[in-house]
Design a protein around this motif. Structure first.
Motif, mmCIF file in Angstrom:
data_model
loop_
_atom_site.group_PDB
_atom_site.id
_atom_site.type_symbol
_atom_site.label_atom_id
_atom_site.label_comp_id
_atom_site.label_asym_id
_atom_site.label_seq_id
_atom_site.Cartn_x
_atom_site.Cartn_y
_atom_site.Cartn_z
ATOM 1 N N PRO A 16 18.510 -35.616 29.877
ATOM 2 C CA PRO A 16 17.249 -36.002 30.528
ATOM 3 C C PRO A 16 17.071 -35.419 31.931
ATOM 4 O O PRO A 16 17.909 -35.591 32.808
ATOM 5 N N ALA A 17 15.959 -34.730 32.116
ATOM 6 C CA ALA A 17 15.568 -34.212 33.429
ATOM 7 C C ALA A 17 14.105 -33.806 33.351
ATOM 8 O O ALA A 17 13.626 -33.366 32.299
ATOM 9 N N ASN A 18 13.403 -33.976 34.453
ATOM 10 C CA ASN A 18 11.980 -33.643 34.526
ATOM 11 C C ASN A 18 11.695 -33.021 35.881
ATOM 12 O O ASN A 18 12.452 -33.213 36.845
ATOM 13 N N LEU A 19 10.590 -32.300 35.966
ATOM 14 C CA LEU A 19 10.206 -31.686 37.230
ATOM 15 C C LEU A 19 8.723 -31.904 37.466
ATOM 16 O O LEU A 19 7.889 -31.559 36.633
ATOM 17 N N LEU A 20 8.399 -32.486 38.618
ATOM 18 C CA LEU A 20 7.016 -32.603 39.072
ATOM 19 C C LEU A 20 6.852 -31.561 40.176
ATOM 20 O O LEU A 20 7.483 -31.665 41.232
ATOM 21 N N HIS A 21 6.021 -30.545 39.924
ATOM 22 C CA HIS A 21 5.959 -29.455 40.897
ATOM 23 C C HIS A 21 4.557 -28.892 41.032
ATOM 24 O O HIS A 21 3.719 -28.999 40.148
ATOM 25 N N GLY A 22 4.334 -28.306 42.208
ATOM 26 C CA GLY A 22 3.039 -27.766 42.584
ATOM 27 C C GLY A 22 2.739 -28.168 44.006
ATOM 28 O O GLY A 22 3.481 -28.933 44.635
ATOM 29 N N SER A 23 1.621 -27.680 44.549
ATOM 30 C CA SER A 23 1.244 -27.991 45.931
ATOM 31 C C SER A 23 2.373 -27.674 46.904
ATOM 32 O O SER A 23 2.572 -28.362 47.908
ATOM 33 N N GLY A 24 3.175 -26.655 46.577
ATOM 34 C CA GLY A 24 4.232 -26.227 47.482
ATOM 35 C C GLY A 24 5.452 -27.107 47.505
ATOM 36 O O GLY A 24 6.261 -27.009 48.443
ATOM 37 N N GLN A 25 5.637 -27.969 46.495
ATOM 38 C CA GLN A 25 6.811 -28.822 46.472
ATOM 39 C C GLN A 25 7.283 -29.032 45.038
ATOM 40 O O GLN A 25 6.553 -28.782 44.079
ATOM 41 N N ALA A 26 8.548 -29.477 44.913
ATOM 42 C CA ALA A 26 9.128 -29.726 43.593
ATOM 43 C C ALA A 26 10.025 -30.944 43.663
ATOM 44 O O ALA A 26 10.923 -31.027 44.512
ATOM 45 N N LEU A 27 9.779 -31.911 42.779
ATOM 46 C CA LEU A 27 10.571 -33.131 42.706
ATOM 47 C C LEU A 27 11.289 -33.156 41.363
ATOM 48 O O LEU A 27 10.650 -33.106 40.298
ATOM 49 N N LEU A 28 12.615 -33.225 41.387
ATOM 50 C CA LEU A 28 13.395 -33.373 40.170
ATOM 51 C C LEU A 28 13.494 -34.856 39.854
ATOM 52 O O LEU A 28 13.968 -35.638 40.688
ATOM 53 N N VAL A 29 13.023 -35.255 38.683
ATOM 54 C CA VAL A 29 12.999 -36.667 38.300
ATOM 55 C C VAL A 29 14.034 -36.877 37.201
ATOM 56 O O VAL A 29 13.838 -36.483 36.058
ATOM 57 N N ASP A 30 15.135 -37.482 37.567
ATOM 58 C CA ASP A 30 16.361 -37.600 36.779
ATOM 59 C C ASP A 30 17.038 -36.241 36.680
ATOM 60 O O ASP A 30 16.375 -35.193 36.699
ATOM 61 N N ALA A 31 18.357 -36.276 36.612
ATOM 62 C CA ALA A 31 19.137 -35.034 36.686
ATOM 63 C C ALA A 31 20.293 -35.095 35.707
ATOM 64 O O ALA A 31 21.455 -35.226 36.096
ATOM 65 N N GLY A 32 19.967 -35.026 34.417
ATOM 66 C CA GLY A 32 21.007 -35.004 33.405
ATOM 67 C C GLY A 32 21.848 -33.749 33.494
ATOM 68 O O GLY A 32 21.481 -32.767 34.153
ATOM 69 N N ASP A 33 22.981 -33.762 32.819
ATOM 70 C CA ASP A 33 23.893 -32.623 32.827
ATOM 71 C C ASP A 33 23.146 -31.345 32.436
ATOM 72 O O ASP A 33 22.403 -31.323 31.459
ATOM 73 N N GLY A 34 23.338 -30.290 33.216
ATOM 74 C CA GLY A 34 22.680 -29.023 32.932
ATOM 75 C C GLY A 34 21.302 -28.877 33.540
ATOM 76 O O GLY A 34 20.592 -27.906 33.249
ATOM 77 N N ALA A 35 20.901 -29.800 34.410
ATOM 78 C CA ALA A 35 19.559 -29.761 34.992
ATOM 79 C C ALA A 35 19.302 -28.456 35.747
ATOM 80 O O ALA A 35 18.203 -27.905 35.697
ATOM 81 N N VAL A 36 20.321 -27.948 36.451
ATOM 82 C CA VAL A 36 20.134 -26.708 37.213
ATOM 83 C C VAL A 36 19.851 -25.541 36.266
ATOM 84 O O VAL A 36 18.999 -24.689 36.546
ATOM 85 N N ASP A 37 20.555 -25.497 35.134
ATOM 86 C CA ASP A 37 20.313 -24.433 34.162
ATOM 87 C C ASP A 37 18.904 -24.529 33.583
ATOM 88 O O ASP A 37 18.241 -23.511 33.354
ATOM 89 N N GLN A 38 18.427 -25.760 33.353
ATOM 90 C CA GLN A 38 17.076 -25.938 32.826
ATOM 91 C C GLN A 38 16.028 -25.514 33.854
ATOM 92 O O GLN A 38 14.992 -24.946 33.496
ATOM 93 N N LEU A 39 16.297 -25.772 35.126
ATOM 94 C CA LEU A 39 15.395 -25.287 36.172
ATOM 95 C C LEU A 39 15.312 -23.764 36.141
ATOM 96 O O LEU A 39 14.229 -23.180 36.264
ATOM 97 N N ALA A 40 16.438 -23.108 35.954
ATOM 98 C CA ALA A 40 16.454 -21.649 35.903
ATOM 99 C C ALA A 40 15.664 -21.143 34.702
ATOM 100 O O ALA A 40 14.901 -20.172 34.800
ATOM 101 N N LYS A 41 15.820 -21.806 33.551
ATOM 102 C CA LYS A 41 15.079 -21.406 32.357
ATOM 103 C C LYS A 41 13.571 -21.564 32.568
ATOM 104 O O LYS A 41 12.771 -20.819 31.993
ATOM 105 N N ALA A 42 13.196 -22.536 33.388
ATOM 106 C CA ALA A 42 11.780 -22.765 33.674
ATOM 107 C C ALA A 42 11.258 -21.833 34.759
ATOM 108 O O ALA A 42 10.079 -21.886 35.108
ATOM 109 N N GLY A 43 12.136 -21.002 35.301
ATOM 110 C CA GLY A 43 11.715 -20.059 36.334
ATOM 111 C C GLY A 43 11.528 -20.692 37.687
ATOM 112 O O GLY A 43 10.766 -20.185 38.517
#
Length: 343
Positions: free
Chosen positions: A83-110
């Protein structure tokens, strides 16, 4: 609600029911707006797309990406991340929950790791926090400047302090003249807390994920995110909860967990435990998570404008059945999310 310092029934005609609820929800939402300073936003049909792809959908100031849609330790067939989610835009990014591998998922999302300055945790179960080690460690190793602020229920600061202590040798290795520019700050929040992160106002509400626990100190939180042009409510892990219904009133998008206590994957998991533990876990899946029927009731009672399912504790072969169970109570737009979908 208390202000937290900023920075740090049964089946029925859903259409008829939603019409009757319109006036009531408007009144409820007005009350919520008065008490929290939040305002309602216009209805919109939500069309998901890949986090890195294009779609014919309304462009919002901030988008919600489901980085990981797996339901905890129950097998997701290998195609869902934790579980991990990202609320982003308006020049900011909030990671909402950070399950294992969240950093890799951020990379996949660009998503550039340096743009993530805030983490918001719903609760401290490992499937929602396991990625914090990698997130904090990679920021230090890459010498990404700026402060990372982690908000979460009581125990969050202790968790983050433990990670920082465990990474002490790493931080010593990567020390540089600019090391003082790095930093991690954890802030414990609770039911009723309100924090402002850039253009986003975040309201926390305690839910029922720890309903059966004797430790009353522990809290599992759901969140309402008031962005510049819409309201998004994230249940995190919860069972049925009047508090969450109130939080979600009139939201443009409800991002809800879903669990099937009778799913073969759950049955296989429970079979590993002694009978007394098995019965306790079955109650957990039944009362401290949301079945499809209860998801529908939550979405209908709150009169949300669109529904996204994540933390999916339902086998792919049973999603159609779960969809039909939700639709008995809720007739709005509905989507079972995949990893890297955006809304």
């Amino acid at each position: 609600m208390r202000e937290q310092p900023a920075g740090p029934i049964g089946p029925r005609s859903a259409l008829g029911r939603r019409a009757m609820l319109a006036g009531a929800v408007s009144t409820t939402l007005a009350a919520v707006a008065t008490s929290t300073g939040c305002s309602s936003t216009a209805a919109a049909t939500t069309q998901p797309t890949s986090a890195t792809g294009a779609s014919k959908r309304r462009k919002y100031a901030m988008t919600w990406a489901t980085l990981g849609t797996q339901a905890g330790p129950v097998s997701g067939g290998g195609h869902r991340a934790q579980p991990a989610n990202l609320l982003h835009g308006s020049g900011q990014a909030l990671l909402v929950d950070a399950g294992d591998g969240a950093v890799d998922q951020l990379a996949k999302a660009g998503v550039d790791l340096g743009t993530v300055g805030t983490v918001i945790l719903s609760h401290l179960h490992i499937d929602h926090t396991g990625g914090l080690w990698g997130l904090i460690g990679r920021r230090y190793q890459a010498q990404i400047p700026g402060e990372l602020v982690v908000y979460g229920p009581p125990g969050t600061k202790e968790t983050v302090d433990g990670i920082l202590a465990g990474q002490g040798p790493l931080h010593s290795i990567v020390q540089s003249p600019t090391a003082q520019a790095f930093g991690v700050r954890a802030v414990d929040i609770e039911d009723g807390s309100v924090v402002t992160v850039g253009d986003v106002r975040v309201t926390a509400a305690q839910n029922s994920h720890y309903k059966l626990e004797s430790d009353t100190h522990s809290q599992s939180l759901s969140y309402r995110f008031e962005t510049p042009d819409r309201a998004i409510v994230y249940t995190g892990d919860t069972g049925p909860s009047a508090n969450v219904e109130k939080l979600a009133a009139g939201a443009d998008l409800l991002v809800s967990e879903i669990t099937d206590p009778n799913d073969p994957s759950v049955t296989a998991l429970l079979a590993q435990f002694p009978e007394d533990v098995r019965q306790r876990l079955l109650l957990h899946f039944t009362e401290e998570h949301l079945t499809a029927e209860n998801v529908g009731l939550l979405a209908e009672r709150a009169a949300v404008k669109a529904l996204t399912l994540t933390h999916i504790g339902v086998s792919d072969s049973r999603i159609g059945k779960a969809r039909a169970a939700i639709a008995k109570n809720y007739d709005g737009p509905m989507k079972f999310a995949a990893d890297l979908d955006t809304f």
